[in-house]
Design a protein around this motif. Structure first.
Motif, PDB file in Angstrom:
ATOM      1  N   VAL A  18      41.269 -19.294 -42.492  1.00  0.00           N
ATOM      2  CA  VAL A  18      42.027 -19.440 -41.250  1.00  0.00           C
ATOM      3  C   VAL A  18      41.138 -19.179 -40.033  1.00  0.00           C
ATOM      4  O   VAL A  18      41.247 -19.869 -39.026  1.00  0.00           O
ATOM      5  CB  VAL A  18      43.263 -18.508 -41.245  1.00  0.00           C
ATOM      6  CG1 VAL A  18      44.045 -18.663 -39.961  1.00  0.00           C
ATOM      7  CG2 VAL A  18      44.152 -18.799 -42.435  1.00  0.00           C
ATOM      8  N   ARG A  19      40.244 -18.208 -40.135  1.00  0.00           N
ATOM      9  CA  ARG A  19      39.332 -17.927 -39.022  1.00  0.00           C
ATOM     10  C   ARG A  19      38.507 -19.168 -38.689  1.00  0.00           C
ATOM     11  O   ARG A  19      38.370 -19.554 -37.526  1.00  0.00           O
ATOM     12  CB  ARG A  19      38.410 -16.756 -39.368  1.00  0.00           C
ATOM     13  CG  ARG A  19      37.374 -16.465 -38.277  1.00  0.00           C
ATOM     14  CD  ARG A  19      36.461 -15.326 -38.661  1.00  0.00           C
ATOM     15  NE  ARG A  19      35.674 -15.551 -39.855  1.00  0.00           N
ATOM     16  CZ  ARG A  19      34.587 -16.340 -39.922  1.00  0.00           C
ATOM     17  NH1 ARG A  19      34.169 -17.012 -38.867  1.00  0.00           N
ATOM     18  NH2 ARG A  19      33.908 -16.461 -41.065  1.00  0.00           N
ATOM     19  N   ARG A  20      37.994 -19.815 -39.720  1.00  0.00           N
ATOM     20  CA  ARG A  20      37.201 -21.033 -39.504  1.00  0.00           C
ATOM     21  C   ARG A  20      38.052 -22.177 -38.963  1.00  0.00           C
ATOM     22  O   ARG A  20      37.599 -22.942 -38.121  1.00  0.00           O
ATOM     23  CB  ARG A  20      36.507 -21.441 -40.797  1.00  0.00           C
ATOM     24  CG  ARG A  20      35.358 -20.521 -41.145  1.00  0.00           C
ATOM     25  CD  ARG A  20      34.704 -20.925 -42.431  1.00  0.00           C
ATOM     26  NE  ARG A  20      33.526 -20.105 -42.709  1.00  0.00           N
ATOM     27  CZ  ARG A  20      32.867 -20.129 -43.849  1.00  0.00           C
ATOM     28  NH1 ARG A  20      33.251 -20.928 -44.839  1.00  0.00           N
ATOM     29  NH2 ARG A  20      31.825 -19.343 -44.019  1.00  0.00           N
ATOM     30  N   GLU A  21      39.290 -22.302 -39.461  1.00  0.00           N
ATOM     31  CA  GLU A  21      40.193 -23.333 -38.947  1.00  0.00           C
ATOM     32  C   GLU A  21      40.436 -23.151 -37.450  1.00  0.00           C
ATOM     33  O   GLU A  21      40.582 -24.122 -36.718  1.00  0.00           O
ATOM     34  CB  GLU A  21      41.541 -23.296 -39.678  1.00  0.00           C
ATOM     35  CG  GLU A  21      41.505 -23.851 -41.071  1.00  0.00           C
ATOM     36  CD  GLU A  21      42.843 -23.707 -41.797  1.00  0.00           C
ATOM     37  OE1 GLU A  21      43.807 -23.143 -41.217  1.00  0.00           O
ATOM     38  OE2 GLU A  21      42.925 -24.153 -42.948  1.00  0.00           O
ATOM     39  N   THR A  25      34.364 -17.021 -34.616  1.00  0.00           N
ATOM     40  CA  THR A  25      33.330 -16.308 -35.369  1.00  0.00           C
ATOM     41  C   THR A  25      33.905 -14.963 -35.799  1.00  0.00           C
ATOM     42  O   THR A  25      34.946 -14.521 -35.286  1.00  0.00           O
ATOM     43  CB  THR A  25      32.080 -16.055 -34.505  1.00  0.00           C
ATOM     44  OG1 THR A  25      32.440 -15.159 -33.435  1.00  0.00           O
ATOM     45  CG2 THR A  25      31.502 -17.355 -33.953  1.00  0.00           C
ATOM     46  N   GLN A  26      33.224 -14.307 -36.708  1.00  0.00           N
ATOM     47  CA  GLN A  26      33.639 -12.955 -37.106  1.00  0.00           C
ATOM     48  C   GLN A  26      33.631 -12.026 -35.904  1.00  0.00           C
ATOM     49  O   GLN A  26      34.540 -11.209 -35.738  1.00  0.00           O
ATOM     50  CB  GLN A  26      32.727 -12.416 -38.205  1.00  0.00           C
ATOM     51  CG  GLN A  26      32.879 -13.103 -39.528  1.00  0.00           C
ATOM     52  CD  GLN A  26      31.908 -12.570 -40.567  1.00  0.00           C
ATOM     53  OE1 GLN A  26      30.910 -11.917 -40.262  1.00  0.00           O
ATOM     54  NE2 GLN A  26      32.193 -12.858 -41.831  1.00  0.00           N
ATOM     55  N   ALA A  27      32.616 -12.139 -35.067  1.00  0.00           N
ATOM     56  CA  ALA A  27      32.504 -11.283 -33.882  1.00  0.00           C
ATOM     57  C   ALA A  27      33.663 -11.520 -32.916  1.00  0.00           C
ATOM     58  O   ALA A  27      34.240 -10.558 -32.375  1.00  0.00           O
ATOM     59  CB  ALA A  27      31.171 -11.509 -33.186  1.00  0.00           C
ATOM     60  N   GLN A  28      34.020 -12.786 -32.691  1.00  0.00           N
ATOM     61  CA  GLN A  28      35.123 -13.097 -31.788  1.00  0.00           C
ATOM     62  C   GLN A  28      36.437 -12.534 -32.309  1.00  0.00           C
ATOM     63  O   GLN A  28      37.198 -11.925 -31.554  1.00  0.00           O
ATOM     64  CB  GLN A  28      35.246 -14.606 -31.602  1.00  0.00           C
ATOM     65  CG  GLN A  28      34.131 -15.212 -30.791  1.00  0.00           C
ATOM     66  CD  GLN A  28      34.138 -16.737 -30.844  1.00  0.00           C
ATOM     67  OE1 GLN A  28      34.473 -17.336 -31.858  1.00  0.00           O
ATOM     68  NE2 GLN A  28      33.765 -17.352 -29.730  1.00  0.00           N
ATOM     69  N   LEU A  29      36.700 -12.736 -33.598  1.00  0.00           N
ATOM     70  CA  LEU A  29      37.935 -12.225 -34.185  1.00  0.00           C
ATOM     71  C   LEU A  29      37.955 -10.702 -34.149  1.00  0.00           C
ATOM     72  O   LEU A  29      38.983 -10.094 -33.847  1.00  0.00           O
ATOM     73  CB  LEU A  29      38.116 -12.730 -35.630  1.00  0.00           C
ATOM     74  CG  LEU A  29      39.388 -12.273 -36.327  1.00  0.00           C
ATOM     75  CD1 LEU A  29      40.641 -12.652 -35.543  1.00  0.00           C
ATOM     76  CD2 LEU A  29      39.442 -12.851 -37.738  1.00  0.00           C
ATOM     77  N   GLY A  30      36.828 -10.090 -34.420  1.00  0.00           N
ATOM     78  CA  GLY A  30      36.746  -8.637 -34.354  1.00  0.00           C
ATOM     79  C   GLY A  30      37.081  -8.116 -32.972  1.00  0.00           C
ATOM     80  O   GLY A  30      37.884  -7.194 -32.812  1.00  0.00           O
ATOM     81  N   ALA A  38      31.635  -6.271 -38.095  1.00  0.00           N
ATOM     82  CA  ALA A  38      31.373  -5.645 -39.395  1.00  0.00           C
ATOM     83  C   ALA A  38      32.656  -5.462 -40.203  1.00  0.00           C
ATOM     84  O   ALA A  38      32.659  -5.646 -41.425  1.00  0.00           O
ATOM     85  CB  ALA A  38      30.664  -4.302 -39.207  1.00  0.00           C
ATOM     86  N   VAL A  39      33.742  -5.127 -39.538  1.00  0.00           N
ATOM     87  CA  VAL A  39      35.030  -4.952 -40.229  1.00  0.00           C
ATOM     88  C   VAL A  39      35.524  -6.291 -40.765  1.00  0.00           C
ATOM     89  O   VAL A  39      35.973  -6.387 -41.914  1.00  0.00           O
ATOM     90  CB  VAL A  39      36.067  -4.301 -39.292  1.00  0.00           C
ATOM     91  CG1 VAL A  39      37.457  -4.328 -39.907  1.00  0.00           C
ATOM     92  CG2 VAL A  39      35.651  -2.884 -38.951  1.00  0.00           C
ATOM     93  N   GLN A  59      48.421 -11.880 -36.264  1.00  0.00           N
ATOM     94  CA  GLN A  59      48.994 -12.352 -35.004  1.00  0.00           C
ATOM     95  C   GLN A  59      48.016 -13.277 -34.285  1.00  0.00           C
ATOM     96  O   GLN A  59      48.402 -14.348 -33.815  1.00  0.00           O
ATOM     97  CB  GLN A  59      49.347 -11.161 -34.122  1.00  0.00           C
ATOM     98  CG  GLN A  59      49.931 -11.530 -32.779  1.00  0.00           C
ATOM     99  CD  GLN A  59      50.172 -10.301 -31.912  1.00  0.00           C
ATOM    100  OE1 GLN A  59      49.631  -9.225 -32.147  1.00  0.00           O
ATOM    101  NE2 GLN A  59      50.980 -10.476 -30.895  1.00  0.00           N
ATOM    102  N   ILE A  60      46.763 -12.885 -34.216  1.00  0.00           N
ATOM    103  CA  ILE A  60      45.744 -13.703 -33.548  1.00  0.00           C
ATOM    104  C   ILE A  60      45.569 -15.038 -34.261  1.00  0.00           C
ATOM    105  O   ILE A  60      45.450 -16.087 -33.628  1.00  0.00           O
ATOM    106  CB  ILE A  60      44.408 -12.940 -33.478  1.00  0.00           C
ATOM    107  CG1 ILE A  60      44.544 -11.749 -32.529  1.00  0.00           C
ATOM    108  CG2 ILE A  60      43.254 -13.849 -33.075  1.00  0.00           C
ATOM    109  CD1 ILE A  60      43.469 -10.710 -32.675  1.00  0.00           C
TER     110      ILE A  60
END
Length: 81
Positions: A18-21, A25-30, A38-39, A59-60
């Protein structure tokens, strides 16, 4: 009779999908969820199976938190109406 899993089997796979869809990035979602890259990476790699920020992350990403945590057949991906 064993339940048939539909879609990604593990929380990390569902999160990554879903993050990729969403084009994040991991950093943006974090950052958006009040945590850090890192989480998100730990969740995606299967090193955090019960993340504290699951509700905010769902939610995001605009998905059902139960689906993100447990997957099908326990919950549907879309948010409950």
């Amino acid at each position: 009779m064993k339940a048939q899993l539909v879609g990604p089997e593990y929380i990390g796979e569902r999160l990554r999908l879903v993050r990729r869809e969403k084009g994040l990035t991991q950093a943006q979602l974090g950052e958006m969820s009040g945590t850090n890259q890192a989480v998100i990476q730990k969740i995606e790699n299967g090193n955090s199976l019960r993340p504290r920020q699951i509700m905010k992350i769902a939610q995001i990403l605009e998905v059902n938190p139960a689906w993100l945590q447990f997957g099908d057949p326990w919950a549907k991906r879309d948010l409950p109406k």
